[in-house]
Design a protein around this motif. Structure first.
Motif, PDB file in Angstrom:
ATOM      1  N   GLY A 131      29.017  45.952  45.302  1.00  9.88           N
ATOM      2  CA  GLY A 131      29.255  44.846  44.383  1.00  9.88           C
ATOM      3  C   GLY A 131      29.515  43.539  45.083  1.00  9.88           C
ATOM      4  O   GLY A 131      29.899  42.543  44.463  1.00  9.88           O
ATOM      5  N   GLN A 157      38.563  45.641  47.718  1.00 11.59           N
ATOM      6  CA  GLN A 157      37.456  45.315  46.817  1.00 11.59           C
ATOM      7  C   GLN A 157      36.353  46.363  46.889  1.00 11.59           C
ATOM      8  O   GLN A 157      35.771  46.746  45.872  1.00 11.59           O
ATOM      9  CB  GLN A 157      36.900  43.926  47.160  1.00 11.59           C
ATOM     10  CG  GLN A 157      35.848  43.443  46.167  1.00 11.59           C
ATOM     11  CD  GLN A 157      35.477  41.990  46.374  1.00 11.59           C
ATOM     12  OE1 GLN A 157      35.917  41.348  47.327  1.00 11.59           O
ATOM     13  NE2 GLN A 157      34.665  41.445  45.486  1.00 11.59           N
ATOM     14  N   ARG A 211      37.432  49.416  44.961  1.00 12.99           N
ATOM     15  CA  ARG A 211      37.349  49.197  43.512  1.00 12.99           C
ATOM     16  C   ARG A 211      35.920  49.238  42.991  1.00 12.99           C
ATOM     17  O   ARG A 211      35.644  49.774  41.928  1.00 12.99           O
ATOM     18  CB  ARG A 211      37.946  47.828  43.145  1.00 12.99           C
ATOM     19  CG  ARG A 211      39.432  47.729  43.166  1.00 12.99           C
ATOM     20  CD  ARG A 211      39.889  46.484  42.415  1.00 12.99           C
ATOM     21  NE  ARG A 211      39.152  45.294  42.824  1.00 12.99           N
ATOM     22  CZ  ARG A 211      39.484  44.517  43.836  1.00 12.99           C
ATOM     23  NH1 ARG A 211      40.557  44.796  44.549  1.00 12.99           N
ATOM     24  NH2 ARG A 211      38.774  43.450  44.141  1.00 12.99           N
ATOM     25  N   GLN A 212      34.992  48.628  43.723  1.00 10.87           N
ATOM     26  CA  GLN A 212      33.669  48.337  43.182  1.00 10.87           C
ATOM     27  C   GLN A 212      32.560  49.275  43.622  1.00 10.87           C
ATOM     28  O   GLN A 212      31.499  49.319  42.996  1.00 10.87           O
ATOM     29  CB  GLN A 212      33.262  46.900  43.561  1.00 10.87           C
ATOM     30  CG  GLN A 212      34.193  45.839  43.019  1.00 10.87           C
ATOM     31  CD  GLN A 212      33.831  44.428  43.447  1.00 10.87           C
ATOM     32  OE1 GLN A 212      34.481  43.466  43.066  1.00 10.87           O
ATOM     33  NE2 GLN A 212      32.797  44.300  44.262  1.00 10.87           N
ATOM     34  N   SER A 220      43.618  48.538  38.977  1.00 16.53           N
ATOM     35  CA  SER A 220      42.175  48.476  38.742  1.00 16.53           C
ATOM     36  C   SER A 220      41.609  49.794  38.212  1.00 16.53           C
ATOM     37  O   SER A 220      40.455  49.849  37.797  1.00 16.53           O
ATOM     38  CB  SER A 220      41.450  48.108  40.039  1.00 16.53           C
ATOM     39  OG  SER A 220      41.591  49.134  41.003  1.00 16.53           O
ATOM     40  N   TYR A 235      37.833  39.651  42.681  1.00 13.00           N
ATOM     41  CA  TYR A 235      37.713  40.530  41.520  1.00 13.00           C
ATOM     42  C   TYR A 235      36.439  40.203  40.736  1.00 13.00           C
ATOM     43  O   TYR A 235      36.421  40.235  39.510  1.00 13.00           O
ATOM     44  CB  TYR A 235      38.949  40.394  40.639  1.00 13.00           C
ATOM     45  CG  TYR A 235      40.206  40.858  41.339  1.00 13.00           C
ATOM     46  CD1 TYR A 235      40.579  42.202  41.332  1.00 13.00           C
ATOM     47  CD2 TYR A 235      41.000  39.966  42.053  1.00 13.00           C
ATOM     48  CE1 TYR A 235      41.716  42.640  41.991  1.00 13.00           C
ATOM     49  CE2 TYR A 235      42.145  40.394  42.719  1.00 13.00           C
ATOM     50  CZ  TYR A 235      42.492  41.732  42.677  1.00 13.00           C
ATOM     51  OH  TYR A 235      43.615  42.168  43.349  1.00 13.00           O
ATOM     52  N   PRO A 245      32.797  41.584  40.709  1.00  9.38           N
ATOM     53  CA  PRO A 245      31.701  42.471  41.108  1.00  9.38           C
ATOM     54  C   PRO A 245      30.355  41.884  40.674  1.00  9.38           C
ATOM     55  O   PRO A 245      30.233  41.323  39.584  1.00  9.38           O
ATOM     56  CB  PRO A 245      32.002  43.770  40.359  1.00  9.38           C
ATOM     57  CG  PRO A 245      32.790  43.343  39.167  1.00  9.38           C
ATOM     58  CD  PRO A 245      33.570  42.133  39.573  1.00  9.38           C
TER      59      PRO A 245
END
Length: 463
Positions: free
Chosen positions: A133, A165, A168-169, A205, A422, A424
């Motif tokens: 992302g 990040q 998360r993505q 998240s 934050y 993506p």
């Protein structure tokens, strides 16, 4: 039976503990021992046979209170870590103990952390892409499932934010089952506030539910730092090769691991090599990195992203140098971009994914992906020449071509590389943005792309 497994402490020097056993009861290398004295129990790992029934061990906890003559129990087994799906969503230390306050972990089984590297004969060639992302990675330095792709950072750069990040993505494509994608996150030598940042970020998240967290704090003994990546990879291997998950292992910071290795080597009195690091550091790092990959007839995969801070931003330092030899590329974070306020400060020109050519394009990502990547790289390399010339003769004296390259470079950095923490971006969004940037330049400058692809995506002027 208990008696034959007993030894005694003969010497304590820092974290190094020598233990005397009877010759016929010598423990094996990597066996776990316990110094016992009533309620007092300190774990040791056997590192070397010294001869005469003496084994040299490293303490996994502080050695205050240890003294010669204390009894030592040989467990007859190596250090193990719990593995299984019940690990997802949990934070544990390298001894497999939960540190998240959520109670005991009822894992499927416990496995030896000293697993072997994948046999090259058994390896399957990686060909499916993992999307992060993040435009600067997905477009020009794509991560391939089963690849070992390190991130080279520097002190003070935003590698922790980038790691969070990615956790998360990140998601896989080309498998048809993204639900089978999980993360194993391993942090070594971090401070309490950094650990809190990771915990809070993953929890808020929703990424924690698909993540296994191994946390080693800066205050923990150095031997735990050396064991941490092996524990993480053991958990990842079970999820991948026994349960069929596609596992992304994110490790930060391998520099702390290597510093612990150097301190550990010095405490054993070994002769140092380059910059004081042990001569076997290449083999040691390879024993970690080569556990990632795909195996024939196994449904899952282990993909590895180790993050390290280059001492003095020196890419020729032994840690990034040896890591680069073992792994399949590198993502380099740029201090110049960071000073411009650009996040993530991914330096496109020094970054490389050696397996990208086999996992992108038709049938994997998008047909124009490889052409776009090659052209972005080639065009951005021209920006450096234009900027160097501008510092000599001034920007007003540049040719129209060089001015376009300056515009292209500025917009690439501030619109394409620069991305919210934050925020993506889908692959289509990233590639379309890349073509929009390339359309700033005359079509005649895009020599890395075929006319057929340009007809489909180029929107600029012909000259």
């Amino acid at each position: 039976m208990e008696e034959k497994h007993q030894g005694v402490v003969t010497q304590v020097i820092g974290a190094v503990v020598d233990v005397q056993f009877a010759h016929e009861d010598m423990p094996a290398i990597r066996d776990l021992l316990y110094v016992t004295d009533g309620a007092f129990k300190t774990p040791l790992e056997v590192e070397k046979h010294m001869g005469g029934g003496v084994v040299r061990c490293i303490a996994l906890k502080a050695t205050e209170g240890l003294y010669r003559g204390m009894a030592v129990e040989n467990t007859g087994a190596p250090i193990t870590v719990p593995v299984g799906e019940n690990m997802l969503g949990r934070a544990i230390n390298v001894m497999g103990e939960p540190i998240d306050g959520l109670g005991e972990i009822y894992a499927a089984e416990r496995r030896d952390i000293n697993g072997p590297a994948i046999n090259p004969v058994s390896r399957e060639y990686p060909q499916s892409c993992i999307l992060t992302g993040i435009s600067s990675i997905d477009a020009t330095c794509s991560l391939i499932r089963g690849q070992k792709l390190p991130i080279f950072s520097g002190a003070g750069l935003a590698h922790n934010e980038l790691a969070a990040q990615i956790v998360r993505q990140a998601h896989v494509i080309g498998t048809g089952d993204d639900a089978k994608f999980v993360i194993v996150f391993c942090a070594m030598g971090i401070k309490n506030d950094t650990a809190d940042f990771f915990r809070r970020d993953f929890s808020e998240s929703g990424a924690l539910g698909r993540t296994v967290m191994f946390l080693n704090m800066a205050s923990d003994p150095i031997i735990e730092r050396i064991l941490a990546p092996r524990c993480a990879l053991t958990a990842a291997e079970y999820l991948a090769f026994d349960l069929g998950y596609h596992v992304l292992v994110v490790m930060t910071d391998m520099t702390f691991y290597c510093e612990a290795l150097r301190e550990f080597s010095s405490s054993k009195g070994e002769i140092p090599s380059r910059k004081g690091y042990p001569s076997y550091m290449y083999s040691d790092l390879a024993s970690i990195y080569e556990r990632a990959g795909l195996i024939h007839d196994k449904p899952g995969s282990v993909t590895l992203m180790p993050i390290l801070t280059m001492p003095g931003d020196d890419i020729s330092h032994p840690i990034p140098d040896l890591t680069g030899y073992i792994t399949e590329g590198q993502i380099v974070l740029s201090r110049d971009l960071a000073q411009k306020g650009i996040y993530p400060p991914v330096g496109i020109l020094p970054s490389l994914s050696r397996l990208m050519k086999d996992g992108t394009g038709k049938g994997f990502t998008r047909d124009d992906h490889p052409d776009l990547s090659n052209q972005l790289f080639a065009s951005y390399s021209e920006v450096s020449s234009a900027r160097s010339l501008a510092t000599v003769i001034g920007e007003d004296e540049l040719s129209a071509r060089d001015k376009l390259y300056l515009q292209f470079g500025n917009e690439l950095e501030h619109d394409f590389i620069n991305q919210g923490m934050y925020e993506p971006r889908s692959l289509d969004e990233t590639l379309n943005m890349g073509w929009k940037l390339l359309s700033i330049l005359p079509r005649s400058e895009l020599s890395r792309v075929s006319d057929k692809v340009l007809d489909q995506h180029y929107t600029g002027t012909a000259n």
